[in-house]
Scaffold this active site. Structure first.
Site, PDB file in Angstrom:
ATOM      1  N   GLY A 193       0.829  -1.194   0.000  1.00 13.70           N
ATOM      2  CA  GLY A 193       0.000   0.000   0.000  1.00 13.70           C
ATOM      3  C   GLY A 193       0.864   1.246   0.000  1.00 13.70           C
ATOM      4  O   GLY A 193       1.968   1.242  -0.514  1.00 13.70           O
ATOM      5  N   LEU A 194       0.335   2.300   0.608  1.00 13.97           N
ATOM      6  CA  LEU A 194       1.035   3.583   0.689  1.00 13.97           C
ATOM      7  C   LEU A 194       1.493   4.066  -0.682  1.00 13.97           C
ATOM      8  O   LEU A 194       2.624   4.466  -0.872  1.00 13.97           O
ATOM      9  CB  LEU A 194       2.249   3.476   1.621  1.00 13.97           C
ATOM     10  CG  LEU A 194       1.933   3.387   3.105  1.00 13.97           C
ATOM     11  CD1 LEU A 194       3.224   3.332   3.895  1.00 13.97           C
ATOM     12  CD2 LEU A 194       1.100   4.560   3.555  1.00 13.97           C
ATOM     13  N   CYS A 195       0.607   3.936  -1.658  1.00 16.96           N
ATOM     14  CA  CYS A 195       0.988   4.461  -2.962  1.00 16.96           C
ATOM     15  C   CYS A 195      -0.160   5.271  -3.543  1.00 16.96           C
ATOM     16  O   CYS A 195      -0.513   5.144  -4.701  1.00 16.96           O
ATOM     17  CB  CYS A 195       1.430   3.357  -3.901  1.00 16.96           C
ATOM     18  SG  CYS A 195       0.383   1.926  -3.883  1.00 16.96           S
ATOM     19  N   GLY A 196      -0.753   6.108  -2.718  1.00 18.83           N
ATOM     20  CA  GLY A 196      -1.764   7.030  -3.192  1.00 18.83           C
ATOM     21  C   GLY A 196      -2.974   6.312  -3.750  1.00 18.83           C
ATOM     22  O   GLY A 196      -3.403   5.290  -3.224  1.00 18.83           O
TER      23      GLY A 196
ATOM     24  N   SER B  37       3.326   6.623  -8.382  1.00 21.09           N
ATOM     25  CA  SER B  37       2.227   7.008  -7.517  1.00 21.09           C
ATOM     26  C   SER B  37       2.704   7.122  -6.065  1.00 21.09           C
ATOM     27  O   SER B  37       2.350   8.070  -5.357  1.00 21.09           O
ATOM     28  CB  SER B  37       1.142   5.952  -7.640  1.00 21.09           C
ATOM     29  OG  SER B  37      -0.008   6.350  -7.009  1.00 21.09           O
TER      30      SER B  37
END
Lengths: 130, 294
Positions: B89-92, B249
């Site tokens: 995760g943590l990709c906008g 991203s």
């Protein structure tokens, strides 16, 4: 020079080779062939074997276990599944490919064509070693 | 007003968050460069393959004997959707964008009373889609143990898809992924894999020369071999695009996060200084009024 063909070897990872050469020897699925300038437009498959690009007295040798060849307008595009320059003929990757082919042969359900192709892979890789 | 201690802790926690997001941004930027390179390197291969196939497609006159992969089952009852996402995760909005695109498509299919089957690649798509579409998900493929997506992985997925196709489990296969435009813009794409849709824009020149081709072996046999390879290549290319998009991203998202953390720290610091000053003033007042009363 006007009297040569443009060879481009492409793999999924990169454009491996792009150069003007006099002729190219490939091991087509229905036999080895050498392609010169003004060859008829052609699409064919490769089986395992060497690809030799000749220009003048020089030649570059590569190895691949298979791919597709397209020739038109004196442009030769070779799409390869894998690509080994002559310096990599002893590499681990080739051993892995050989293992894979051997494993496939152990599978009972494969077609005659596949048996032939996989045998070719093993034979050709063995040839490289010697 | 919040206590001094609370503010101090808050500032230091935001600072450490900022450090993490900054580091993640740097890592994403480094990975992005590599992923972008990979995606660009793979492009010539898929383009060449595409042009060969479009040449071949034009020379196939007898549609009945042509390979199924090329012309399809002549039905569009069952749709197979392959959704490519990331495992981290943590990709906008990266994963959300793909899933949103996929969901719109799913709804359309379901509204038309057609059968939907879904293969999710990467755990994030699974997380987002399973709540509503769990009964349609037939397979989950994880990318956890893959550091760099290899052609082998794409081949594996292709084999799965082809297997389903030969068993007539679906008629049309669509692939969802993010196309990498630039660091700040990734466009979710839906691409039809089976039957093959080849963009007709490919240069006219090839159409002229196609009748002169010599085929060894004949056209159909070549097509039968090339089409599966083409699918694998397309999936591989989609993977690479996806990877570049993911890093792009993430880089943007982390850049924003770092900036936000900076703003937050500035605000908290002002607050902290004000509170400290207020405490000092209060103490002074107490001392002075204490001295006066003596």
């Amino acid at each position: 020079m006007a009297d040569n063909i443009h060879l481009e070897i492409v793999t999924p990872k990169q454009v491996a080779y792009s150069k003007a050469v006099d002729s190219v020897v490939v091991s087509g699925i229905e036999g080895d062939m050498e392609i010169f300038k003004d060859h008829i437009s052609l699409i064919t498959f490769l089986k395992a074997g060497k690809i030799i690009a000749k220009s003048g007295n020089d030649s570059d040798t590569f190895f691949s276990t298979g791919g597709t060849v397209e020739f038109s307008n004196n442009k030769l595009s070779i799409l390869l599944d894998n690509f080994f320059a002559s310096t990599e003929f002893q590499s681990e990757e080739l051993l892995k490919l050989k293992k894979k082919a051997e494993n496939k042969l152990n599978n009972k359900e494969i077609s005659d064509e596949e048996i032939y192709l996989n045998n070719q892979i093993i034979e050709q890789i063995n040839n490289l070693k010697s | 007003m919040a206590s001094l201690k609370f503010l101090r802790n808050r500032i230091s926690s935001v600072k450490s968050t900022q450090k993490i997001t900054k580091a993640m941004k740097m890592v994403a930027a480094a990975k992005l460069r590599k992923a972008q390179q990979n995606a660009e390197n793979a492009r010539p291969y898929s383009e060449k393959l595409n042009s060969i196939i479009s040449n071949l497609k034009n020379s196939v006159t007898d549609m009945d004997s042509a390979p199924k992969l090329l012309v399809g089952n002549q039905k569009d009852e069952t749709h197979l959707c392959v959704v490519l996402s990331s495992d981290r995760g943590l990709c906008g909005g990266f994963n959300t964008n793909i899933c949103r695109k996929a969901k719109v498509f799913f709804e359309k299919i379901l509204n038309e009373k057609k059968i939907l089957k879904v293969i999710v690649v990467g755990s994030k798509a699974n997380d987002q889609l399973k709540r509503k579409y769990n009964q349609y998900i037939i397979d989950k493929i994880s990318l956890k143990d893959e550091k760099v997506i290899s052609f082998g992985k794409a081949q594996e997925i292709t084999d799965k898809i082809l297997n389903l196709f030969t068993r007539n489990e679906f008629d049309i296969c669509t692939l969802f992924y993010n196309e990498f435009k630039s660091v700040i813009s990734q466009i979710p794409q839906a691409q039809q894999l089976i039957p093959v849709s080849i963009e007709q824009k490919s240069n006219q020149q090839s159409l002229v020369s196609n009748s002169e081709y010599e085929y060894e072996p004949d056209e159909n046999e070549i097509l039968e071999n090339l089409l599966p390879k083409n699918i694998a290549t397309q999936i591989y290319a989609a993977f690479l695009e996806n990877q570049a998009s993911e890093q792009g991203s993430r880089m943007t998202a982390m850049d924003n996060a770092t900036r936000n953390a900076g703003d937050l720290i500035a605000k908290l610091t002002i607050n902290y200084n004000r509170t400290r000053q207020a405490v000092i003033t209060k103490e002074l007042i107490e001392i002075i009024s204490g001295a006066e009363s003596l």
